[in-house]
Design a protein around this motif. Structure first.
Motif, PDB file in Angstrom:
ATOM      1  N   LEU A   1      30.407  37.516  31.392  1.00 16.90           N
ATOM      2  CA  LEU A   1      29.926  38.131  32.627  1.00 16.90           C
ATOM      3  C   LEU A   1      30.540  37.476  33.857  1.00 16.90           C
ATOM      4  O   LEU A   1      30.878  38.157  34.832  1.00 16.90           O
ATOM      5  CB  LEU A   1      28.404  38.062  32.698  1.00 16.90           C
ATOM      6  CG  LEU A   1      27.649  39.061  31.841  1.00 16.90           C
ATOM      7  CD1 LEU A   1      26.159  38.768  31.863  1.00 16.90           C
ATOM      8  CD2 LEU A   1      27.926  40.478  32.282  1.00 16.90           C
ATOM      9  N   ALA A   2      30.696  36.162  33.821  1.00 14.76           N
ATOM     10  CA  ALA A   2      31.321  35.460  34.948  1.00 14.76           C
ATOM     11  C   ALA A   2      32.764  35.922  35.132  1.00 14.76           C
ATOM     12  O   ALA A   2      33.210  36.156  36.272  1.00 14.76           O
ATOM     13  CB  ALA A   2      31.265  33.952  34.724  1.00 14.76           C
ATOM     14  N   ILE A   3      33.490  36.080  34.033  1.00 17.89           N
ATOM     15  CA  ILE A   3      34.869  36.568  34.121  1.00 17.89           C
ATOM     16  C   ILE A   3      34.892  37.982  34.684  1.00 17.89           C
ATOM     17  O   ILE A   3      35.734  38.326  35.521  1.00 17.89           O
ATOM     18  CB  ILE A   3      35.559  36.490  32.742  1.00 17.89           C
ATOM     19  CG1 ILE A   3      35.756  35.028  32.347  1.00 17.89           C
ATOM     20  CG2 ILE A   3      36.890  37.244  32.741  1.00 17.89           C
ATOM     21  CD1 ILE A   3      36.209  34.829  30.917  1.00 17.89           C
ATOM     22  N   TYR A   4      33.936  38.805  34.268  1.00 20.93           N
ATOM     23  CA  TYR A   4      33.826  40.170  34.800  1.00 20.93           C
ATOM     24  C   TYR A   4      33.575  40.148  36.310  1.00 20.93           C
ATOM     25  O   TYR A   4      34.237  40.863  37.069  1.00 20.93           O
ATOM     26  CB  TYR A   4      32.713  40.920  34.078  1.00 20.93           C
ATOM     27  CG  TYR A   4      32.304  42.191  34.776  1.00 20.93           C
ATOM     28  CD1 TYR A   4      33.121  43.319  34.737  1.00 20.93           C
ATOM     29  CD2 TYR A   4      31.107  42.265  35.471  1.00 20.93           C
ATOM     30  CE1 TYR A   4      32.757  44.483  35.383  1.00 20.93           C
ATOM     31  CE2 TYR A   4      30.734  43.419  36.121  1.00 20.93           C
ATOM     32  CZ  TYR A   4      31.559  44.532  36.069  1.00 20.93           C
ATOM     33  OH  TYR A   4      31.189  45.683  36.715  1.00 20.93           O
TER      34      TYR A   4
ATOM     35  N   GLY B   1      36.345  45.442  35.941  1.00 21.66           N
ATOM     36  CA  GLY B   1      36.340  45.156  34.510  1.00 21.66           C
ATOM     37  C   GLY B   1      37.741  44.980  33.951  1.00 21.66           C
ATOM     38  O   GLY B   1      37.993  44.122  33.107  1.00 21.66           O
ATOM     39  N   VAL B   2      38.660  45.789  34.438  1.00 27.86           N
ATOM     40  CA  VAL B   2      40.055  45.671  33.991  1.00 27.86           C
ATOM     41  C   VAL B   2      40.655  44.366  34.508  1.00 27.86           C
ATOM     42  O   VAL B   2      41.369  43.668  33.786  1.00 27.86           O
ATOM     43  CB  VAL B   2      40.876  46.893  34.450  1.00 27.86           C
ATOM     44  CG1 VAL B   2      42.355  46.713  34.131  1.00 27.86           C
ATOM     45  CG2 VAL B   2      40.347  48.161  33.793  1.00 27.86           C
ATOM     46  N   MET B   3      40.341  44.034  35.752  1.00 30.62           N
ATOM     47  CA  MET B   3      40.822  42.754  36.301  1.00 30.62           C
ATOM     48  C   MET B   3      40.250  41.587  35.491  1.00 30.62           C
ATOM     49  O   MET B   3      40.949  40.614  35.220  1.00 30.62           O
ATOM     50  CB  MET B   3      40.436  42.616  37.771  1.00 30.62           C
ATOM     51  CG  MET B   3      41.148  43.582  38.685  1.00 30.62           C
ATOM     52  SD  MET B   3      42.913  43.344  38.712  1.00 30.62           S
ATOM     53  CE  MET B   3      43.024  42.090  39.954  1.00 30.62           C
ATOM     54  N   GLY B   4      38.983  41.698  35.110  1.00 29.26           N
ATOM     55  CA  GLY B   4      38.376  40.661  34.279  1.00 29.26           C
ATOM     56  C   GLY B   4      39.059  40.548  32.926  1.00 29.26           C
ATOM     57  O   GLY B   4      39.274  39.444  32.416  1.00 29.26           O
ATOM     58  N   MET B   5      39.424  41.689  32.343  1.00 30.34           N
ATOM     59  CA  MET B   5      40.137  41.661  31.064  1.00 30.34           C
ATOM     60  C   MET B   5      41.515  41.020  31.218  1.00 30.34           C
ATOM     61  O   MET B   5      41.970  40.300  30.329  1.00 30.34           O
ATOM     62  CB  MET B   5      40.256  43.075  30.493  1.00 30.34           C
ATOM     63  CG  MET B   5      38.936  43.621  29.990  1.00 30.34           C
ATOM     64  SD  MET B   5      39.030  45.310  29.421  1.00 30.34           S
ATOM     65  CE  MET B   5      40.163  45.158  28.072  1.00 30.34           C
TER      66      MET B   5
ATOM     67  N   LEU C   1      44.865  36.412  30.246  1.00 28.40           N
ATOM     68  CA  LEU C   1      45.638  35.297  30.788  1.00 28.40           C
ATOM     69  C   LEU C   1      45.088  33.957  30.293  1.00 28.40           C
ATOM     70  O   LEU C   1      45.857  33.059  29.906  1.00 28.40           O
ATOM     71  CB  LEU C   1      45.613  35.351  32.316  1.00 28.40           C
ATOM     72  CG  LEU C   1      46.463  34.343  33.059  1.00 28.40           C
ATOM     73  CD1 LEU C   1      47.936  34.580  32.774  1.00 28.40           C
ATOM     74  CD2 LEU C   1      46.197  34.443  34.552  1.00 28.40           C
ATOM     75  N   ALA C   2      43.767  33.823  30.278  1.00 28.16           N
ATOM     76  CA  ALA C   2      43.146  32.586  29.793  1.00 28.16           C
ATOM     77  C   ALA C   2      43.459  32.359  28.311  1.00 28.16           C
ATOM     78  O   ALA C   2      43.716  31.228  27.884  1.00 28.16           O
ATOM     79  CB  ALA C   2      41.638  32.631  30.016  1.00 28.16           C
ATOM     80  N   PHE C   3      43.459  33.433  27.523  1.00 27.50           N
ATOM     81  CA  PHE C   3      43.812  33.317  26.107  1.00 27.50           C
ATOM     82  C   PHE C   3      45.283  32.952  25.950  1.00 27.50           C
ATOM     83  O   PHE C   3      45.645  32.083  25.162  1.00 27.50           O
ATOM     84  CB  PHE C   3      43.547  34.624  25.356  1.00 27.50           C
ATOM     85  CG  PHE C   3      42.088  34.930  25.127  1.00 27.50           C
ATOM     86  CD1 PHE C   3      41.123  33.936  25.118  1.00 27.50           C
ATOM     87  CD2 PHE C   3      41.680  36.235  24.901  1.00 27.50           C
ATOM     88  CE1 PHE C   3      39.791  34.228  24.900  1.00 27.50           C
ATOM     89  CE2 PHE C   3      40.348  36.531  24.677  1.00 27.50           C
ATOM     90  CZ  PHE C   3      39.408  35.535  24.671  1.00 27.50           C
ATOM     91  N   ALA C   4      46.158  33.632  26.696  1.00 24.74           N
ATOM     92  CA  ALA C   4      47.599  33.411  26.566  1.00 24.74           C
ATOM     93  C   ALA C   4      48.011  32.005  26.978  1.00 24.74           C
ATOM     94  O   ALA C   4      48.895  31.409  26.376  1.00 24.74           O
ATOM     95  CB  ALA C   4      48.368  34.448  27.390  1.00 24.74           C
ATOM     96  N   LEU C   5      47.363  31.472  28.011  1.00 22.49           N
ATOM     97  CA  LEU C   5      47.703  30.134  28.485  1.00 22.49           C
ATOM     98  C   LEU C   5      46.990  29.029  27.705  1.00 22.49           C
ATOM     99  O   LEU C   5      47.235  27.851  27.941  1.00 22.49           O
ATOM    100  CB  LEU C   5      47.374  30.013  29.978  1.00 22.49           C
ATOM    101  CG  LEU C   5      48.204  30.907  30.898  1.00 22.49           C
ATOM    102  CD1 LEU C   5      47.713  30.795  32.335  1.00 22.49           C
ATOM    103  CD2 LEU C   5      49.677  30.571  30.797  1.00 22.49           C
ATOM    104  N   GLY C   6      46.122  29.416  26.799  1.00 22.45           N
ATOM    105  CA  GLY C   6      45.427  28.432  25.974  1.00 22.45           C
ATOM    106  C   GLY C   6      44.239  27.769  26.643  1.00 22.45           C
ATOM    107  O   GLY C   6      43.723  26.775  26.138  1.00 22.45           O
ATOM    108  N   TRP C   7      43.803  28.295  27.780  1.00 24.29           N
ATOM    109  CA  TRP C   7      42.639  27.717  28.460  1.00 24.29           C
ATOM    110  C   TRP C   7      41.363  27.987  27.667  1.00 24.29           C
ATOM    111  O   TRP C   7      40.456  27.178  27.666  1.00 24.29           O
ATOM    112  CB  TRP C   7      42.492  28.302  29.854  1.00 24.29           C
ATOM    113  CG  TRP C   7      43.612  27.976  30.792  1.00 24.29           C
ATOM    114  CD1 TRP C   7      44.542  26.976  30.646  1.00 24.29           C
ATOM    115  CD2 TRP C   7      43.935  28.637  31.998  1.00 24.29           C
ATOM    116  NE1 TRP C   7      45.421  26.986  31.691  1.00 24.29           N
ATOM    117  CE2 TRP C   7      45.067  28.005  32.546  1.00 24.29           C
ATOM    118  CE3 TRP C   7      43.389  29.715  32.681  1.00 24.29           C
ATOM    119  CZ2 TRP C   7      45.650  28.407  33.731  1.00 24.29           C
ATOM    120  CZ3 TRP C   7      43.969  30.117  33.865  1.00 24.29           C
ATOM    121  CH2 TRP C   7      45.087  29.461  34.380  1.00 24.29           C
ATOM    122  N   VAL C   8      41.321  29.138  27.007  1.00 24.65           N
ATOM    123  CA  VAL C   8      40.155  29.536  26.210  1.00 24.65           C
ATOM    124  C   VAL C   8      40.670  30.021  24.866  1.00 24.65           C
ATOM    125  O   VAL C   8      41.634  30.779  24.806  1.00 24.65           O
ATOM    126  CB  VAL C   8      39.364  30.675  26.909  1.00 24.65           C
ATOM    127  CG1 VAL C   8      38.191  31.112  26.058  1.00 24.65           C
ATOM    128  CG2 VAL C   8      38.897  30.265  28.289  1.00 24.65           C
TER     129      VAL C   8
END
Length: 128
Positions: A20-23, A40-44, A49-56
């Motif tokens: 929800l925070a990312i949204y 919602g699209v911006m949140g996705m 980006l967070a997944f690709a950079l390895g942050w999450v």
């Protein structure tokens, strides 16, 4: 409640809170940039980006995302109920509506496939 259930419930609530925070951050970015892209699209995009950079790591949000996906029908009930109020529109323009739904669904699937493929290739290139 058992200790395991409390721990699982805490994890579920925290994962949903992160999603929800990312949204909400995505909504704020869309409003700030004044672009015609839903929050919602911006949140996705932020999440990707967070997944690709390895942050999450995707596994850290798997439980919360799974619950939201399982209950996704609840998000569509208001839209489905509004169809009852607009029966004449569906009767007259139903084929066009179905055509738009079909084409847009197909486009979403194609874009998603290409995006996943591009991210996987990018990840393989940068890992090894």
């Amino acid at each position: 409640m058992k200790r395991f259930d409390v721990k699982r419930m805490g994890r579920l609530i925290s994962e949903i809170a992160v999603l929800l925070a990312i949204y909400f951050v995505g909504c704020q970015i869309a409003a700030w940039l004044q672009v015609p892209i839903p929050g919602g699209v911006m949140g996705m995009i932020l999440l990707l980006l967070a997944f690709a950079l390895g942050w999450v790591k995707p596994a850290t949000l798997q439980l919360g995302a799974g619950v939201l996906m399982a209950e996704m029908l609840l998000f569509f009930i208001p839209a489905l109920m509004s169809l009852l109020d607009h029966g004449a529109l569906v009767r007259d323009e139903g084929w066009r509506i179905l055509l738009v739904i079909g084409v847009s669904t197909l486009l979403v699937m194609i874009v998603t496939a290409f995006t996943v493929e591009a991210v996987c290739r990018w990840k393989l290139r940068h890992e090894g």
